[in-house]
Design a protein around this motif. Sequence first.
Motif, PDB file in Angstrom:
ATOM      1  N   PHE A  57      16.003   9.677  12.029  1.00 17.06           N
ATOM      2  CA  PHE A  57      15.778   8.299  12.466  1.00 17.06           C
ATOM      3  C   PHE A  57      15.174   8.272  13.860  1.00 17.06           C
ATOM      4  O   PHE A  57      14.272   7.477  14.147  1.00 17.06           O
ATOM      5  N   TRP A  58      15.652   9.141  14.739  1.00 17.73           N
ATOM      6  CA  TRP A  58      15.136   9.204  16.108  1.00 17.73           C
ATOM      7  C   TRP A  58      13.647   9.559  16.110  1.00 17.73           C
ATOM      8  O   TRP A  58      12.850   8.935  16.808  1.00 17.73           O
ATOM      9  N   HIS A  59      13.248  10.560  15.310  1.00 17.44           N
ATOM     10  CA  HIS A  59      11.843  10.960  15.246  1.00 17.44           C
ATOM     11  C   HIS A  59      10.977   9.850  14.627  1.00 17.44           C
ATOM     12  O   HIS A  59       9.859   9.612  15.090  1.00 17.44           O
ATOM     13  N   TRP A  60      11.491   9.201  13.589  1.00 15.05           N
ATOM     14  CA  TRP A  60      10.723   8.134  12.943  1.00 15.05           C
ATOM     15  C   TRP A  60      10.569   6.947  13.884  1.00 15.05           C
ATOM     16  O   TRP A  60       9.524   6.306  13.937  1.00 15.05           O
ATOM     17  N   LYS A  61      11.609   6.641  14.652  1.00 14.24           N
ATOM     18  CA  LYS A  61      11.554   5.553  15.617  1.00 14.24           C
ATOM     19  C   LYS A  61      10.595   5.904  16.754  1.00 14.24           C
ATOM     20  O   LYS A  61       9.850   5.049  17.233  1.00 14.24           O
ATOM     21  N   ALA A  62      10.587   7.180  17.172  1.00 15.94           N
ATOM     22  CA  ALA A  62       9.661   7.604  18.221  1.00 15.94           C
ATOM     23  C   ALA A  62       8.220   7.474  17.749  1.00 15.94           C
ATOM     24  O   ALA A  62       7.332   7.119  18.528  1.00 15.94           O
ATOM     25  N   LEU A  63       7.981   7.747  16.482  1.00 16.14           N
ATOM     26  CA  LEU A  63       6.627   7.585  15.937  1.00 16.14           C
ATOM     27  C   LEU A  63       6.233   6.106  15.895  1.00 16.14           C
ATOM     28  O   LEU A  63       5.108   5.741  16.234  1.00 16.14           O
ATOM     29  N   ALA A  64       7.178   5.253  15.521  1.00 19.47           N
ATOM     30  CA  ALA A  64       6.881   3.820  15.402  1.00 19.47           C
ATOM     31  C   ALA A  64       6.628   3.179  16.763  1.00 19.47           C
ATOM     32  O   ALA A  64       5.782   2.293  16.878  1.00 19.47           O
ATOM     33  N   HIS A  65       7.338   3.623  17.780  1.00 22.39           N
ATOM     34  CA  HIS A  65       7.220   3.000  19.094  1.00 22.39           C
ATOM     35  C   HIS A  65       6.382   3.818  20.067  1.00 22.39           C
ATOM     36  O   HIS A  65       6.161   3.385  21.191  1.00 22.39           O
ATOM     37  N   GLY A  66       5.926   4.988  19.650  1.00 18.65           N
ATOM     38  CA  GLY A  66       5.170   5.866  20.529  1.00 18.65           C
ATOM     39  C   GLY A  66       3.704   5.492  20.610  1.00 18.65           C
ATOM     40  O   GLY A  66       3.261   4.478  20.066  1.00 18.65           O
ATOM     41  N   PRO A  67       2.926   6.331  21.282  1.00 15.97           N
ATOM     42  CA  PRO A  67       1.493   6.043  21.417  1.00 15.97           C
ATOM     43  C   PRO A  67       0.756   6.143  20.088  1.00 15.97           C
ATOM     44  O   PRO A  67       1.167   6.859  19.180  1.00 15.97           O
ATOM     45  N   LEU A  68      -0.340   5.432  19.995  1.00 13.13           N
ATOM     46  CA  LEU A  68      -1.106   5.389  18.752  1.00 13.13           C
ATOM     47  C   LEU A  68      -1.714   6.740  18.382  1.00 13.13           C
ATOM     48  O   LEU A  68      -1.985   6.992  17.221  1.00 13.13           O
ATOM     49  N   ARG A  69      -1.902   7.621  19.345  1.00 14.88           N
ATOM     50  CA  ARG A  69      -2.500   8.917  19.026  1.00 14.88           C
ATOM     51  C   ARG A  69      -1.585   9.763  18.157  1.00 14.88           C
ATOM     52  O   ARG A  69      -2.034  10.704  17.513  1.00 14.88           O
ATOM     53  N   LEU A  70      -0.281   9.434  18.111  1.00 20.90           N
ATOM     54  CA  LEU A  70       0.632  10.175  17.250  1.00 20.90           C
ATOM     55  C   LEU A  70       0.449   9.823  15.781  1.00 20.90           C
ATOM     56  O   LEU A  70       0.809  10.585  14.906  1.00 20.90           O
ATOM     57  N   ILE A  71      -0.081   8.625  15.516  1.00 25.11           N
ATOM     58  CA  ILE A  71      -0.391   8.255  14.148  1.00 25.11           C
ATOM     59  C   ILE A  71      -1.800   8.768  13.895  1.00 25.11           C
ATOM     60  O   ILE A  71      -2.786   8.076  14.053  1.00 25.11           O
ATOM     61  N   ALA A  72      -1.868  10.038  13.533  1.00 22.89           N
ATOM     62  CA  ALA A  72      -3.148  10.752  13.484  1.00 22.89           C
ATOM     63  C   ALA A  72      -3.891  10.489  12.182  1.00 22.89           C
ATOM     64  O   ALA A  72      -3.298  10.186  11.155  1.00 22.89           O
ATOM     65  N   ASP A  73      -5.169  10.661  12.263  1.00 21.04           N
ATOM     66  CA  ASP A  73      -6.034  10.610  11.098  1.00 21.04           C
ATOM     67  C   ASP A  73      -5.777  11.871  10.274  1.00 21.04           C
ATOM     68  O   ASP A  73      -5.648  12.952  10.837  1.00 21.04           O
ATOM     69  N   PRO A  74      -5.653  11.790   8.937  1.00 23.92           N
ATOM     70  CA  PRO A  74      -5.360  12.975   8.142  1.00 23.92           C
ATOM     71  C   PRO A  74      -6.369  14.102   8.315  1.00 23.92           C
ATOM     72  O   PRO A  74      -6.027  15.259   8.213  1.00 23.92           O
ATOM     73  N   GLU A  75      -7.634  13.759   8.624  1.00 21.75           N
ATOM     74  CA  GLU A  75      -8.645  14.795   8.790  1.00 21.75           C
ATOM     75  C   GLU A  75      -8.513  15.513  10.133  1.00 21.75           C
ATOM     76  O   GLU A  75      -8.849  16.681  10.261  1.00 21.75           O
ATOM     77  N   THR A  76      -8.036  14.806  11.164  1.00 22.05           N
ATOM     78  CA  THR A  76      -7.948  15.417  12.486  1.00 22.05           C
ATOM     79  C   THR A  76      -6.569  15.985  12.792  1.00 22.05           C
ATOM     80  O   THR A  76      -6.400  16.664  13.783  1.00 22.05           O
ATOM     81  N   ALA A  77      -5.578  15.695  11.979  1.00 23.99           N
ATOM     82  CA  ALA A  77      -4.227  16.186  12.243  1.00 23.99           C
ATOM     83  C   ALA A  77      -4.138  17.666  11.901  1.00 23.99           C
ATOM     84  O   ALA A  77      -4.647  18.115  10.893  1.00 23.99           O
ATOM     85  N   ASN A  78      -3.503  18.423  12.771  1.00 24.89           N
ATOM     86  CA  ASN A  78      -3.305  19.840  12.472  1.00 24.89           C
ATOM     87  C   ASN A  78      -1.868  20.045  12.026  1.00 24.89           C
ATOM     88  O   ASN A  78      -0.934  19.742  12.736  1.00 24.89           O
ATOM     89  N   ARG A  79      -1.692  20.545  10.838  1.00 23.46           N
ATOM     90  CA  ARG A  79      -0.370  20.749  10.250  1.00 23.46           C
ATOM     91  C   ARG A  79      -0.142  22.246  10.102  1.00 23.46           C
ATOM     92  O   ARG A  79      -1.022  22.975   9.666  1.00 23.46           O
ATOM     93  N   CYS A  80       1.048  22.677  10.484  1.00 18.04           N
ATOM     94  CA  CYS A  80       1.331  24.109  10.392  1.00 18.04           C
ATOM     95  C   CYS A  80       2.021  24.468   9.080  1.00 18.04           C
ATOM     96  O   CYS A  80       2.140  25.630   8.753  1.00 18.04           O
ATOM     97  N   GLY A  81       2.527  23.498   8.346  1.00 19.06           N
ATOM     98  CA  GLY A  81       3.180  23.766   7.069  1.00 19.06           C
ATOM     99  C   GLY A  81       4.678  23.968   7.177  1.00 19.06           C
ATOM    100  O   GLY A  81       5.363  24.073   6.174  1.00 19.06           O
ATOM    101  N   ILE A  82       5.228  24.042   8.382  1.00 17.92           N
ATOM    102  CA  ILE A  82       6.670  24.194   8.572  1.00 17.92           C
ATOM    103  C   ILE A  82       7.289  22.805   8.528  1.00 17.92           C
ATOM    104  O   ILE A  82       6.893  21.925   9.294  1.00 17.92           O
TER     105      ILE A  82
END
Length: 142
Positions: A57-82
């Motif tokens: 919940f804390w991480h999801w709330k941080a995403l909702a209230h955090g900066p817009l750059r955290l809501i990344a475009d799927p093409e530009t987001a780098n995912r490590c798979g973990i």
Amino acid sequence: MPRRCPSALRGEVPVRGGSGGRRRRYPCVDRLSGSCAADIRRLERSRFLPEETAEAFWHWKALAHGPLRLIADPETANRCGIPGCCDVGYFRDRLEAVVHALPTKSARELRALVTALDDKILGRARALRSDGPGTPWWRDQL
């Protein structure tokens, strides 16, 4: 005869605190009733890890209230798979699993908080891809 101080009687025995002497890693989920918090603790003891719901919940709330750059475009987001490292949808999956495992009244209460965060995230995101009608929007979308 004067009464002895309790700390003098105990000596070096530590005084028990409310949390066993350790601080919580993540704050409790705010605005939940006591019965819902007790249901979550009971569920975490049997099926999930301790404080896993509060962390998600804390991480999801941080995403909702955090900066817009955290809501990344799927093409530009780098995912490590973990799970839980770069993939923020992992935390929403955890919340969804807890909501489905809770009793009805507690699930309704937690779902209301999560839905409010979902609406805030969806309102701030420009456009989200849709893989299909059966796929939740938070998987591989953020």
